[in-house]
Design a protein around this motif. Structure first.
Motif, PDB file in Angstrom:
ATOM      1  N   LEU A 123       8.191   5.473  13.313  1.00 56.32           N
ATOM      2  CA  LEU A 123       7.024   4.345  13.527  1.00 56.32           C
ATOM      3  C   LEU A 123       6.120   4.274  13.325  1.00 56.32           C
ATOM      4  CD1 LEU A 123       8.188   1.275  14.418  1.00 56.32           C
ATOM      5  CD2 LEU A 123      10.362   2.202  13.889  1.00 56.32           C
ATOM      6  N   VAL A 124       5.266   5.646  14.397  1.00 56.15           N
ATOM      7  CA  VAL A 124       4.179   5.782  14.481  1.00 56.15           C
ATOM      8  C   VAL A 124       3.717   6.525  12.872  1.00 56.15           C
ATOM      9  CG1 VAL A 124       2.862   7.512  15.005  1.00 56.15           C
ATOM     10  CG2 VAL A 124       5.198   6.995  16.529  1.00 56.15           C
ATOM     11  N   GLU A 125       4.547   6.612  11.800  1.00 55.61           N
ATOM     12  CA  GLU A 125       4.128   6.974  10.728  1.00 55.61           C
ATOM     13  C   GLU A 125       4.030   5.366  10.371  1.00 55.61           C
ATOM     14  OE1 GLU A 125       7.271   9.528   8.814  1.00 55.61           O
ATOM     15  OE2 GLU A 125       6.172  11.347   9.594  1.00 55.61           O
ATOM     16  N   TYR A 126       4.764   4.927  10.165  1.00 53.93           N
ATOM     17  CA  TYR A 126       4.808   3.084   9.536  1.00 53.93           C
ATOM     18  C   TYR A 126       3.752   2.592   9.929  1.00 53.93           C
ATOM     19  CZ  TYR A 126       9.542   3.083   7.939  1.00 53.93           C
ATOM     20  OH  TYR A 126      10.491   3.716   7.055  1.00 53.93           O
ATOM     21  N   ILE A 127       3.339   2.698  11.458  1.00 53.72           N
ATOM     22  CA  ILE A 127       1.831   2.084  11.920  1.00 53.72           C
ATOM     23  C   ILE A 127       0.484   3.124  11.232  1.00 53.72           C
ATOM     24  CG2 ILE A 127       0.629   1.708  14.162  1.00 53.72           C
ATOM     25  CD1 ILE A 127       2.657   1.742  15.937  1.00 53.72           C
ATOM     26  N   ASP A 128       0.586   4.365  11.076  1.00 51.63           N
ATOM     27  CA  ASP A 128      -0.091   5.039  10.519  1.00 51.63           C
ATOM     28  C   ASP A 128      -0.451   4.443   9.442  1.00 51.63           C
ATOM     29  OD1 ASP A 128      -2.434   6.494  11.955  1.00 51.63           O
ATOM     30  OD2 ASP A 128      -0.676   8.090  11.971  1.00 51.63           O
ATOM     31  N   SER A 129       0.034   4.034   8.031  1.00 52.52           N
ATOM     32  CA  SER A 129      -0.061   3.600   7.146  1.00 52.52           C
ATOM     33  C   SER A 129       0.013   2.759   7.041  1.00 52.52           C
ATOM     34  CB  SER A 129       1.561   3.442   6.436  1.00 52.52           C
ATOM     35  OG  SER A 129       1.970   4.558   6.543  1.00 52.52           O
ATOM     36  N   TYR A 130      -0.132   1.365   8.141  1.00 53.62           N
ATOM     37  CA  TYR A 130      -1.116   0.708   8.143  1.00 53.62           C
ATOM     38  C   TYR A 130      -2.459  -0.201   8.433  1.00 53.62           C
ATOM     39  CZ  TYR A 130      -3.085  -3.745  10.527  1.00 53.62           C
ATOM     40  OH  TYR A 130      -3.790  -4.650  12.012  1.00 53.62           O
ATOM     41  N   PHE A 131      -2.693   1.298   9.484  1.00 49.67           N
ATOM     42  CA  PHE A 131      -4.207   1.414   9.196  1.00 49.67           C
ATOM     43  C   PHE A 131      -5.038   2.487   8.165  1.00 49.67           C
ATOM     44  CE2 PHE A 131      -3.351   1.839  14.306  1.00 49.67           C
ATOM     45  CZ  PHE A 131      -4.367   1.174  14.175  1.00 49.67           C
ATOM     46  N   LEU A 132      -4.161   2.781   7.566  1.00 47.02           N
ATOM     47  CA  LEU A 132      -4.608   3.982   6.133  1.00 47.02           C
ATOM     48  C   LEU A 132      -4.923   2.845   5.191  1.00 47.02           C
ATOM     49  CD1 LEU A 132      -2.006   6.811   5.989  1.00 47.02           C
ATOM     50  CD2 LEU A 132      -4.160   7.186   5.788  1.00 47.02           C
ATOM     51  N   ASP A 133      -4.414   1.413   5.185  1.00 53.00           N
ATOM     52  CA  ASP A 133      -4.086   0.557   3.860  1.00 53.00           C
ATOM     53  C   ASP A 133      -5.181  -0.163   4.215  1.00 53.00           C
ATOM     54  OD1 ASP A 133      -3.331  -1.161   2.008  1.00 53.00           O
ATOM     55  OD2 ASP A 133      -2.894  -2.798   3.822  1.00 53.00           O
ATOM     56  N   LYS A 193     -17.286   7.077  10.004  1.00 50.68           N
ATOM     57  CA  LYS A 193     -17.619   8.135  10.700  1.00 50.68           C
ATOM     58  C   LYS A 193     -16.467   8.849  10.848  1.00 50.68           C
ATOM     59  CE  LYS A 193     -21.587   5.726  13.119  1.00 50.68           C
ATOM     60  NZ  LYS A 193     -21.944   5.106  14.781  1.00 50.68           N
ATOM     61  N   LYS A 194     -15.353   8.157  11.026  1.00 50.61           N
ATOM     62  CA  LYS A 194     -14.355   9.690  11.110  1.00 50.61           C
ATOM     63  C   LYS A 194     -13.206   8.973  10.092  1.00 50.61           C
ATOM     64  CE  LYS A 194     -14.333  10.846  15.712  1.00 50.61           C
ATOM     65  NZ  LYS A 194     -14.127  11.000  16.994  1.00 50.61           N
ATOM     66  N   TYR A 195     -12.718   9.672   9.484  1.00 52.52           N
ATOM     67  CA  TYR A 195     -11.127   9.089   8.675  1.00 52.52           C
ATOM     68  C   TYR A 195     -10.375  10.483   8.704  1.00 52.52           C
ATOM     69  CZ  TYR A 195     -11.542  14.544   7.043  1.00 52.52           C
ATOM     70  OH  TYR A 195     -11.912  15.739   7.046  1.00 52.52           O
ATOM     71  N   MET A 196      -9.370   8.806   8.206  1.00 52.14           N
ATOM     72  CA  MET A 196      -7.310   9.927   8.947  1.00 52.14           C
ATOM     73  C   MET A 196      -6.432  10.206   7.601  1.00 52.14           C
ATOM     74  SD  MET A 196      -6.229   5.687   9.452  1.00 52.14           S
ATOM     75  CE  MET A 196      -4.608   6.618   9.656  1.00 52.14           C
ATOM     76  N   LYS A 197      -6.295  10.882   8.139  1.00 50.65           N
ATOM     77  CA  LYS A 197      -5.770  11.904   7.284  1.00 50.65           C
ATOM     78  C   LYS A 197      -4.382  12.682   7.716  1.00 50.65           C
ATOM     79  CE  LYS A 197      -6.182  16.123   4.621  1.00 50.65           C
ATOM     80  NZ  LYS A 197      -7.444  17.709   4.588  1.00 50.65           N
ATOM     81  N   VAL A 198      -3.028  11.452   7.606  1.00 45.83           N
ATOM     82  CA  VAL A 198      -2.016  11.644   7.878  1.00 45.83           C
ATOM     83  C   VAL A 198      -1.055  12.653   7.429  1.00 45.83           C
ATOM     84  CG1 VAL A 198       0.308  10.162   8.536  1.00 45.83           C
ATOM     85  CG2 VAL A 198      -2.840   9.553   9.287  1.00 45.83           C
ATOM     86  N   TYR A 199      -0.272  13.758   8.212  1.00 47.74           N
ATOM     87  CA  TYR A 199       0.469  14.287   8.226  1.00 47.74           C
ATOM     88  C   TYR A 199       1.957  14.157   8.212  1.00 47.74           C
ATOM     89  CZ  TYR A 199      -3.267  17.627   7.380  1.00 47.74           C
ATOM     90  OH  TYR A 199      -3.957  18.259   7.027  1.00 47.74           O
TER      91      TYR A 199
END
Length: 200
Positions: free
Chosen positions: A84-94, A175-181
Motif C-alpha cells: 500500500l505504501v508503494e501504491y501511495i508513492d506511485s500516486y505521488f510519482l504520477d 526543490k526536492k525529487y522523489m526516488k522510490v525503491y
C-alpha cells in the motif's frame, strides 16, 4: 494541506474499526477505487487491524497454535502494508511527473508515502493513548502519565504533519525529487528465503 486530508481519513478508519473492535470484521472502503483516499483508508485499516493483532499475540496465555496462525496473519499484513505504501508513492510519482527538477534539488531521506505511514501509526498511538488517559478504571498516576505521553504524541503529529506538507511542497516546486525503491522483502519469497526454498 495533504497531511490534514490524510489524517482525517486515518481517524475515520480508526473510528470505524472501533465500532465493532474486532480483527475479523468485514472491511468496506467508502472511497472510490481510483481516489488516493481509497489507498489512505485501506492503509490505515491494515495498520489498525495489525495493531490489534500485535496486542493479541502478546497474550502470555495464548495457545501456541493460535499464536502461529496469528504470526502468519501479521506477516501477511506487513506485506500488504508495504504494498500500500508503494501504491501511495506511485500516486505521488504520477502527480509530480511533469515537475521540472531544479538544479541542486535534493532527495529526501524517505518518500512521502513512508512519511504518511508514520502519520497513520501516530494516529493509532494517539487514539489508544487518549483511551488510556481517560480510562475510568485506571489509577490517577496512570492517567497523568498517559496524559503526558499524549501531549508529546500530539506535538509529534504536528511536527510530522508540517514536515510532510513541506516535503510535498518542495517536490511540487522542484526543490526536492522523489526516488522510490521497492522494499524487496525477502522472507516471504520462496526463491529468496532459503528455508522456504528448501521446502519446494
Amino acid at each position: 494541506m495533504f497531511s490534514n486530508f490524510a489524517l482525517g481519513i486515518f481517524e475515520e478508519s480508526i473510528d470505524k474499526y472501533h465500532i465493532q473492535d474486532r480483527v475479523d470484521q468485514p472491511f468496506e472502503n467508502p472511497y472510490p477505487v481510483n481516489d488516493v483516499a481509497h489507498l489512505l483508508y485501506k492503509k490505515n485499516w491494515i495498520d489498525t487491524v495489525q495493531w490489534h493483532f500485535e496486542d493479541l499475540i502478546r497474550d502470555p496465555g495464548i495457545d501456541p497454535k493460535e499464536a502461529l496462525v496469528l504470526k502468519r496473519k501479521i506477516d501477511a499484513s506487513n506485506q500488504e502494508r508495504t504494498d500500500l505504501v508503494e501504491y501511495i508513492d506511485s500516486y505521488f510519482l504520477d502527480k509530480y511527473k511533469t515537475v521540472s527538477i531544479s538544479e541542486g534539488a535534493q532527495i529526501n531521506t524517505e518518500s512521502p508515502a513512508w512519511a504518511l505511514d508514520r502519520l497513520s501509526i501516530l494516529a493509532l498511538k494517539i487514539y489508544h493513548m487518549r483511551e488510556e488517559a481517560e480510562r475510568s478504571d485506571a489509577s490517577e498516576d496512570h492517567q497523568v502519565a498517559c496524559q503526558h505521553k499524549l501531549k508529546i504524541l500530539l506535538e509529534q503529529r504536528k511536527d510530522l504533519s508540517i514536515a510532510i506538507d513541506q516535503l510535498l511542497e518542495d517536490i511540487a516546486n522542484g526543490k526536492k525529487y522523489m526516488k522510490v525503491y521497492k522494499q524487496m522483502k525477502m522472507y516471504n519469497d520462496e526463491e529468496l528465503n532459503p528455508v522456504l526454498r528448501g521446502r519446494k
